[in-house]
Design a protein around this motif. Structure first.
Motif, PDB file in Angstrom:
ATOM      1  N   ALA A  31       0.827  -1.210   0.000  1.00  0.00           N
ATOM      2  CA  ALA A  31       0.000   0.000   0.000  1.00  0.00           C
ATOM      3  C   ALA A  31       0.858   1.255   0.000  1.00  0.00           C
ATOM      4  O   ALA A  31       0.571   2.223  -0.717  1.00  0.00           O
ATOM      5  CB  ALA A  31      -0.930  -0.011   1.213  1.00  0.00           C
ATOM      6  N   ALA A  32       1.935   1.252   0.803  1.00  0.00           N
ATOM      7  CA  ALA A  32       2.810   2.425   0.866  1.00  0.00           C
ATOM      8  C   ALA A  32       3.519   2.636  -0.459  1.00  0.00           C
ATOM      9  O   ALA A  32       3.652   3.776  -0.933  1.00  0.00           O
ATOM     10  CB  ALA A  32       3.828   2.262   1.993  1.00  0.00           C
ATOM     11  N   SER A  35       1.051   4.007  -3.022  1.00  0.00           N
ATOM     12  CA  SER A  35       0.784   5.425  -2.772  1.00  0.00           C
ATOM     13  C   SER A  35       1.959   6.285  -3.229  1.00  0.00           C
ATOM     14  O   SER A  35       1.773   7.354  -3.820  1.00  0.00           O
ATOM     15  CB  SER A  35       0.518   5.644  -1.286  1.00  0.00           C
ATOM     16  N   PHE A  36       3.182   5.821  -2.967  1.00  0.00           N
ATOM     17  CA  PHE A  36       4.380   6.521  -3.422  1.00  0.00           C
ATOM     18  C   PHE A  36       4.379   6.628  -4.946  1.00  0.00           C
ATOM     19  O   PHE A  36       4.645   7.692  -5.528  1.00  0.00           O
ATOM     20  CB  PHE A  36       5.617   5.773  -2.932  1.00  0.00           C
ATOM     21  N   TYR A  37       4.061   5.530  -5.608  1.00  0.00           N
ATOM     22  CA  TYR A  37       4.081   5.479  -7.076  1.00  0.00           C
ATOM     23  C   TYR A  37       3.057   6.450  -7.683  1.00  0.00           C
ATOM     24  O   TYR A  37       3.333   7.116  -8.693  1.00  0.00           O
ATOM     25  CB  TYR A  37       3.785   4.053  -7.527  1.00  0.00           C
ATOM     26  N   ASP A  38       1.891   6.536  -7.072  1.00  0.00           N
ATOM     27  CA  ASP A  38       0.829   7.380  -7.628  1.00  0.00           C
ATOM     28  C   ASP A  38       1.189   8.858  -7.607  1.00  0.00           C
ATOM     29  O   ASP A  38       0.574   9.654  -8.332  1.00  0.00           O
ATOM     30  CB  ASP A  38      -0.474   7.161  -6.848  1.00  0.00           C
ATOM     31  N   GLN A  39       2.148   9.258  -6.795  1.00  0.00           N
ATOM     32  CA  GLN A  39       2.536  10.662  -6.714  1.00  0.00           C
ATOM     33  C   GLN A  39       3.739  11.003  -7.600  1.00  0.00           C
ATOM     34  O   GLN A  39       4.178  12.152  -7.625  1.00  0.00           O
ATOM     35  CB  GLN A  39       2.863  11.031  -5.260  1.00  0.00           C
ATOM     36  N   LEU A  40       4.256  10.022  -8.333  1.00  0.00           N
ATOM     37  CA  LEU A  40       5.458  10.275  -9.127  1.00  0.00           C
ATOM     38  C   LEU A  40       5.149  11.143 -10.337  1.00  0.00           C
ATOM     39  O   LEU A  40       4.081  11.049 -10.944  1.00  0.00           O
ATOM     40  CB  LEU A  40       6.071   8.947  -9.594  1.00  0.00           C
ATOM     41  N   ARG A 103      10.347  -2.959 -10.003  1.00  0.00           N
ATOM     42  CA  ARG A 103      11.674  -2.353 -10.214  1.00  0.00           C
ATOM     43  C   ARG A 103      12.002  -1.363  -9.102  1.00  0.00           C
ATOM     44  O   ARG A 103      13.136  -1.326  -8.598  1.00  0.00           O
ATOM     45  CB  ARG A 103      11.707  -1.664 -11.582  1.00  0.00           C
ATOM     46  N   ILE A 104      11.031  -0.524  -8.740  1.00  0.00           N
ATOM     47  CA  ILE A 104      11.281   0.457  -7.682  1.00  0.00           C
ATOM     48  C   ILE A 104      11.541  -0.246  -6.354  1.00  0.00           C
ATOM     49  O   ILE A 104      12.430   0.137  -5.575  1.00  0.00           O
ATOM     50  CB  ILE A 104      10.095   1.431  -7.574  1.00  0.00           C
ATOM     51  N   ARG A 105      10.770  -1.299  -6.068  1.00  0.00           N
ATOM     52  CA  ARG A 105      10.973  -2.045  -4.830  1.00  0.00           C
ATOM     53  C   ARG A 105      12.384  -2.627  -4.767  1.00  0.00           C
ATOM     54  O   ARG A 105      13.065  -2.563  -3.733  1.00  0.00           O
ATOM     55  CB  ARG A 105       9.942  -3.173  -4.732  1.00  0.00           C
ATOM     56  N   ASN A 106      12.864  -3.158  -5.883  1.00  0.00           N
ATOM     57  CA  ASN A 106      14.191  -3.761  -5.916  1.00  0.00           C
ATOM     58  C   ASN A 106      15.295  -2.711  -5.750  1.00  0.00           C
ATOM     59  O   ASN A 106      16.286  -2.941  -5.059  1.00  0.00           O
ATOM     60  CB  ASN A 106      14.387  -4.517  -7.232  1.00  0.00           C
ATOM     61  N   LEU A 107      15.113  -1.571  -6.393  1.00  0.00           N
ATOM     62  CA  LEU A 107      16.102  -0.504  -6.242  1.00  0.00           C
ATOM     63  C   LEU A 107      16.134  -0.011  -4.800  1.00  0.00           C
ATOM     64  O   LEU A 107      17.204   0.226  -4.236  1.00  0.00           O
ATOM     65  CB  LEU A 107      15.788   0.650  -7.196  1.00  0.00           C
ATOM     66  N   LEU A 115      13.560   5.676  -0.776  1.00  0.00           N
ATOM     67  CA  LEU A 115      12.170   6.120  -0.901  1.00  0.00           C
ATOM     68  C   LEU A 115      11.798   7.150   0.154  1.00  0.00           C
ATOM     69  O   LEU A 115      10.867   7.935  -0.042  1.00  0.00           O
ATOM     70  CB  LEU A 115      11.220   4.922  -0.807  1.00  0.00           C
ATOM     71  N   GLN A 116      12.500   7.143   1.269  1.00  0.00           N
ATOM     72  CA  GLN A 116      12.188   8.087   2.347  1.00  0.00           C
ATOM     73  C   GLN A 116      12.920   9.415   2.190  1.00  0.00           C
ATOM     74  O   GLN A 116      12.639  10.366   2.913  1.00  0.00           O
ATOM     75  CB  GLN A 116      12.561   7.467   3.708  1.00  0.00           C
ATOM     76  N   ASP A 117      13.855   9.483   1.257  1.00  0.00           N
ATOM     77  CA  ASP A 117      14.647  10.703   1.066  1.00  0.00           C
ATOM     78  C   ASP A 117      13.840  11.712   0.256  1.00  0.00           C
ATOM     79  O   ASP A 117      13.674  11.580  -0.955  1.00  0.00           O
ATOM     80  CB  ASP A 117      15.948  10.364   0.328  1.00  0.00           C
ATOM     81  N   GLU A 118      13.303  12.724   0.931  1.00  0.00           N
ATOM     82  CA  GLU A 118      12.439  13.695   0.278  1.00  0.00           C
ATOM     83  C   GLU A 118      13.188  14.627  -0.668  1.00  0.00           C
ATOM     84  O   GLU A 118      12.568  15.365  -1.438  1.00  0.00           O
ATOM     85  CB  GLU A 118      11.694  14.521   1.330  1.00  0.00           C
ATOM     86  N   SER A 119      14.507  14.612  -0.628  1.00  0.00           N
ATOM     87  CA  SER A 119      15.273  15.476  -1.525  1.00  0.00           C
ATOM     88  C   SER A 119      15.413  14.875  -2.917  1.00  0.00           C
ATOM     89  O   SER A 119      15.861  15.556  -3.845  1.00  0.00           O
ATOM     90  CB  SER A 119      16.667  15.744  -0.945  1.00  0.00           C
ATOM     91  N   VAL A 120      15.042  13.610  -3.088  1.00  0.00           N
ATOM     92  CA  VAL A 120      15.182  12.944  -4.383  1.00  0.00           C
ATOM     93  C   VAL A 120      13.903  13.139  -5.200  1.00  0.00           C
ATOM     94  O   VAL A 120      12.794  12.906  -4.718  1.00  0.00           O
ATOM     95  CB  VAL A 120      15.454  11.437  -4.205  1.00  0.00           C
TER      96      VAL A 120
END
Length: 554
Positions: A31-32, A35-40, A103-107, A115-120
């Motif tokens: 779910a997290a 949600s992260f993906y939907d905001q990209l 792919r994102i999960r693996n990276l 994923l938690q780094d808001e500067s990226v």
């Protein structure tokens, strides 16, 4: 896209290769991650081209642990990640979203905390320039990771050496500021249609609001070269009961017959003044309730003439001006890029361009990021100042994100590395900026912009109009400190390469700030509603619950 069978092989390969690369960190919940993906951010392009101004590292779909280690994140940090794929699909039922999520999960498993780094900044890039497996085979599929090197003492010294060389070059090209240098030309203050006493009388008749609280209210007029008032602004804080009515009354009372005359030419100008409330027109002991305090010329006029505004003296019964002609030309572009200098970014003169575009701005308080990534823009700021007339004192706050403190020791609101100077001279500003650069080069990507803004506001409590010069790709770590700010902040964004950082759009919408790039100005974002799609400088953004996201790039 590739065929389903090929994709299945690639996906299986990804899972196998990353088993050893993953760190001891729990994978994000479905779910997290969703949600992260939907905001990209997401856009389409015929074929992906890496950004030329950033260091880009490619991680193909089949990246391994060795590829991840090659990122060398001990000496540099990630500022942006693009996930690149093709739109072609051989099987209509193929689910690109699920593959991208994997792919994102693996990276994320291989780079803990990513994923938690808001500067990226994250972007999904769909390539539309191929229509078969054979055509799509040479297209890149995978991650493009953009990195920036951590600031080091050696890099800071190199930046300082380069800055001083460029400033010396610019100084040689500028006329020397010696007494009698340059041909003296005619100069007069703009002629008003009424005396100050008459203005105060007109103001009393025009402003009928029932003000009872005694106070002094500052105002600023923007006047064109014909003497027509284009804008009246009561300076913050807007405490009068009827601010708009007062602005209209000032417009009708403070009237000029011409522009600012210099050397048989007319220039637009700004004029500042003050009104004493409640308005009574004329007071026997205190004089008129209205005063004109200063004039200022736009930077375009400062390029042509050095103008000095003088106070009345024994020889002159009224305030007056002196002007000397100076050389013209594109001196702001006089950067020395020979030898081992790095090429300048395309918007290297964004600071001067925006400042020149807005002669009406007070420019009394300027807050500037001087970390390593901002080197071209700190030079541009100093070059603009060297060519501008500093007729009034201005406050500058420079910040370097902690004076080279270790990243782990930086605390929101207490990072430090703040330097300020209040002056009407160029040299003290230059010296203070260099002192701030010597103090530290930054370190990690996010900076302490909000801490510096609040520091500037404390220094200049009588003014809430602030200009912030910031890096488009390094969003502040401490933006939450601005929750209760009343400052009106104009943010000049540096390094806008392909789109504006949506986090800055969200910040401006939340607080009523304005954003300014080399291309134009972005205002009134707070009027937008969730779900609305807008076009800003050629790019489409959707207003979301959490801010903005790029949905189409032209």
């Amino acid at each position: 896209m590739l065929s389903v069978s090929i994709k299945a092989v690639l996906l299986a390969g990804l899972l196998l290769l990353l088993t050893g690369a993953a760190q001891a960190q729990a994978p994000p919940a479905d779910a997290a991650l969703s949600s992260f993906y939907d905001q990209l951010n997401a856009y389409r392009t015929a074929r992906y081209q890496p950004l030329p101004d950033l260091e880009a590292l490619s991680l193909p779909s089949s990246f391994s642990g060795a590829d991840l280690r090659a990122l060398n994140l001990q000496s540099r940090h990630i500022v942006r990640v693009d996930l690149v794929y093709t739109a072609f699909r051989l099987n209509p039922t193929f689910n690109q979203r699920q593959l991208n999520l994997s792919r994102i999960r693996n990276l994320a498993a291989g780079v803990p905390g990513l994923l938690q780094d808001e500067s990226v900044t994250w972007t999904l890039v769909e390539q539309t320039g191929c229509g078969s497996p054979a055509e799509c085979q040479p297209f890149f599929h995978g991650f493009v990771v953009y990195v920036a090197r951590h600031a080091t003492a050696a890099a800071s010294r190199a930046d300082l050496d380069s800055l001083t060389r460029k400033l010396r070059l610019l100084d040689r090209k500028l006329p020397k500021k010696k007494k009698g240098q340059g041909k003296r030309v005619a100069c007069n203050l703009p002629m008003s249609r009424f005396t100050v006493r008459q203005m105060a009388h007109h103001l009393r008749q025009a402003y009928t609001c029932a003000e009872r609280t005694p106070q002094i209210v500052k105002f600023q007029l923007t006047v064109d070269e014909h003497g027509k008032t284009r804008r009246v602004q009561v300076q913050p804080p807007r405490t009068p009961l009827c601010a708009e009515a007062l602005e209209e009354a000032i417009r009708r009372s403070v009237v000029f017959a011409s522009g600012f005359p210099i050397n048989r030419r007319q220039f637009g100008f700004t004029v500042k003044g003050a009104v004493r409330l409640p308005v009574r027109g004329w007071r026997p002991l205190a004089g008129p309730d209205l005063a004109i305090t200063s004039f200022a010329l736009p930077d375009s006029a400062a390029r042509l003439y050095r103008v000095f505004l003088r106070k009345r003296n024994r020889q002159h019964k009224n305030d007056y001006c002196e002007a000397r002609i100076t050389r013209t030309g594109e001196l702001l572009a006089a950067a020395d890029t020979t030898g081992d200098e790095l090429p300048l970014p395309a918007d290297a003169n964004v600071v001067s361009r925006v400042m020149q575009r807005h002669p009406e701005w007070p420019k009394e308080v300027v807050v500037t990021d001087v970390t390593g990534s901002m080197f071209p823009y700190t030079y541009d700021l100093l070059a603009w100042l060297q060519l501008s007339a500093l007729d009034e004192q201005k406050t500058f706050v420079f910040f370097n994100d902690g004076n080279d403190a270790p990243d782990k020791d930086k605390r929101v609101g207490k990072t430090g590395g703040l330097y300020h100077v209040k002056t009407d001279s160029y040299e003290p500003i230059k010296n203070k900026l260099i002192e701030a650069m010597k103090g530290g080069g930054g370190g990690d990507a996010p900076e302490n912009d909000a801490e510096a803004l609040l520091y500037a506001h404390r220094l200049t409590s009588d003014s809430t109009d602030v200009i912030l010069i910031a890096d488009n790709y390094t969003f502040p770590r401490d933006a939450k400190l601005l929750k209760n700010t009343t400052a009106h902040v104009r943010i000049i964004l540096c390094g806008v390469r392909d789109y504006i950082n949506p986090r800055y759009l969200a910040l401006a919408r939340q607080h009523g700030f304005t954003l300014h790039t080399i291309e134009g100005d972005i205002k009134d974002l707070s009027k937008l509603v969730e779900g609305q799609i807008i076009t800003i400088q050629g790019q489409q953004y959707e207003v979301t619950k959490d801010g903005f996201k790029l949905v189409q790039k032209t």
